[in-house]
Design an enzyme around this catalytic site. Structure first.
Site, mmCIF file in Angstrom:
data_model
loop_
_atom_site.group_PDB
_atom_site.id
_atom_site.type_symbol
_atom_site.label_atom_id
_atom_site.label_comp_id
_atom_site.label_asym_id
_atom_site.label_seq_id
_atom_site.Cartn_x
_atom_site.Cartn_y
_atom_site.Cartn_z
ATOM 1 N NE ARG A 30 0.129 1.470 3.428
ATOM 2 C CZ ARG A 30 1.072 2.370 3.585
ATOM 3 N NH1 ARG A 30 2.353 2.006 3.668
ATOM 4 N NH2 ARG A 30 0.805 3.652 3.684
ATOM 5 C CB ALA B 11 0.349 6.822 -3.901
ATOM 6 N NE ARG C 10 -6.370 0.723 -1.563
ATOM 7 C CZ ARG C 10 -5.680 1.291 -0.570
ATOM 8 N NH1 ARG C 10 -4.373 1.082 -0.443
ATOM 9 N NH2 ARG C 10 -6.279 2.091 0.290
ATOM 10 C CD GLN D 168 -3.213 2.635 6.923
ATOM 11 O OE1 GLN D 168 -3.779 3.044 7.940
ATOM 12 N NE2 GLN D 168 -3.869 2.388 5.807
ATOM 13 C CG ASP E 73 -3.096 8.031 -1.392
ATOM 14 O OD1 ASP E 73 -2.988 8.502 -0.244
ATOM 15 O OD2 ASP E 73 -2.744 6.876 -1.691
ATOM 16 C CG ASN F 38 -2.212 11.465 2.560
ATOM 17 O OD1 ASN F 38 -1.655 10.603 1.869
ATOM 18 N ND2 ASN F 38 -1.863 11.673 3.814
ATOM 19 C CE LYS F 39 -5.184 5.533 4.508
ATOM 20 N NZ LYS F 39 -6.230 4.707 3.839
#
Ligand code: MRU
Length: 363
Positions: free
Chosen positions: A57, A59, A100, A208, A249, A259-260
């Site tokens: 995982r 990007a 994804r 993460q 990302d 992003n996350k």
């Protein structure tokens, strides 16, 4: 499945073993931090599953894995006709593209593999078709190493000695070929003898930050403190954080950045406390084909990630759940974007266009 060697400093997120008939090996990130275990991917379906389940995982790492996945998907010995190879190439690319949706590096890498494959077929080089595809996947992998190092060098210039810095999710070696994007900035500071203290958001729901970033920082002996996501405002108010650095990302033409999930909240908090908020990302993470963050597809993940995190039920049966895996931080909250070509500041459509130039996407 093999036990990976314990490397103190270098994280080898992915590696290809053998020639074009070989296979991909990746660190299974779902097993960290308790076990450093590698997973062998000998067919494209295993790569797809590894991306979908976040065994690989981040990007850039997703893009590299997908590039090798294309090689695996084309290994079938039965395909000797150029037209059959071309059709299979498209089929494999379309399949991997569905793993994804948010990180644009996946689509960037697949586009690049398509362009390479098409060029090889046009040169009637189908004899060496697989070898050519593997060379391209290896090039994508190698280029990312250099890109991460350059991001680290540019980013390190922005951080003051002895400062506190906060990061969210994992934008480290595990998320890239080797050195990371946001974490490359911290690793480079360490290489330069510049001391920092990193606050690590745990990053609900898949942790993460706690599982991967805290592990990477500990491997390198960088001072770090793990906090729950809802503590970021408090550590900022206490004056412990002088900068925020996160990965990305997908970055739209106007600088809006996906992003996350939770990154947007951190950016709002940083603005409220007058703390600079930096995004560290390679140019492969820009998607100039889309105008703003409104158009970035946001991955929705399963309800169980929230109700049964890591196997233990923590919410009542039947409760409604919303689980977007990413959010979008508007460009106005981003002080600068650190790329391998330099620092984009201020963040605007014009400065991005000047730094990145025109891009086209097909996948
Ligand atoms: O769902 P994940 O773990 O793939 O999300 C990863 C992130 O959001 C990272 O911050 C981003 O990909 C940057 S990686 C250099």
């Amino acid at each position: 499945m093999t036990q990976a060697p314990n490397r103190r400093t270098a994280v080898e997120t992915l590696r290809w073993v053998g020639d074009e008939r070989g296979y991909l090996v990746l660190i299974d990130q779902t097993r960290l931090p308790l076990e450093l275990v590698e997973r062998e991917c000998r067919d494209v379906e295993t790569v797809w599953e590894a991306i979908k389940e976040l065994r690989v995982r981040g990007a850039p790492a997703i893009g590299i894995a997908a590039a090798y996945g294309v090689v695996l998907g084309l290994q079938s010995a039965a395909l000797s006709q150029s037209s059959a190879l071309g059709a299979r190439l498209e089929e494999v690319i379309a399949y991997l593209a569905k793993s994804r949706p948010t990180a644009v590096n996946l689509f960037w890498a697949l586009d690049r593999m398509r362009a390479k494959g098409t060029a090889l077929l046009a040169q009637s080089a189908s004899g060496n078709f697989l070898g050519g595809l593997l060379a391209e996947a290896r090039a994508i992998h190698e280029e990312d190493r250099a890109i991460c190092r350059a991001i680290g060098r540019y980013g390190a210039e922005l951080l003051a000695v002895g400062g506190g810095v906060l990061t969210h999710c994992n934008a480290g070696g595990l998320a890239t070929a080797e050195y990371g994007t946001a974490l490359s900035v911290f690793f480079t500071c360490q290489d330069q003898g510049k001391r920092l203290h990193v606050f690590v958001d745990e990053t609900r729901p898949l942790l993460q930050g706690a599982r991967l970033t805290a592990w990477e920082l500990a491997q390198r002996g960088i001072e770090a403190t793990l906090i729950c996501d809802n503590m970021a405002g408090q550590v900022m108010r206490e004056g412990k954080v002088q900068a925020v650095v996160v990965g990305a990302d997908r970055i739209a033409a106007n600088g809006d950045t996906a992003n996350k999930i939770g990154t947007y909240s951190v950016a709002v908090l940083a603005a409220a406390h007058g703390i600079p908020f930096y995004v560290a990302a390679p140019t492969t993470t820009f998607d100039l084909a889309i105008d703003s963050g409104e158009q970035i597809p946001i991955e929705q993940r399963s309800r169980e990630e929230i109700t049964h995190g890591f196997g233990r039920q923590t919410a009542p049966d039947g409760i409604a759940v919303y689980n977007p895996a990413f959010d979008v931080t508007p460009a106005r909250l981003i002080k600068a974007i650190i790329t391998e070509r330099g620092v984009i500041e201020p963040v605007s459509r014009e400065t991005i266009q000047a730094a990145i130039g025109p891009t086209k996407r097909r996948t």
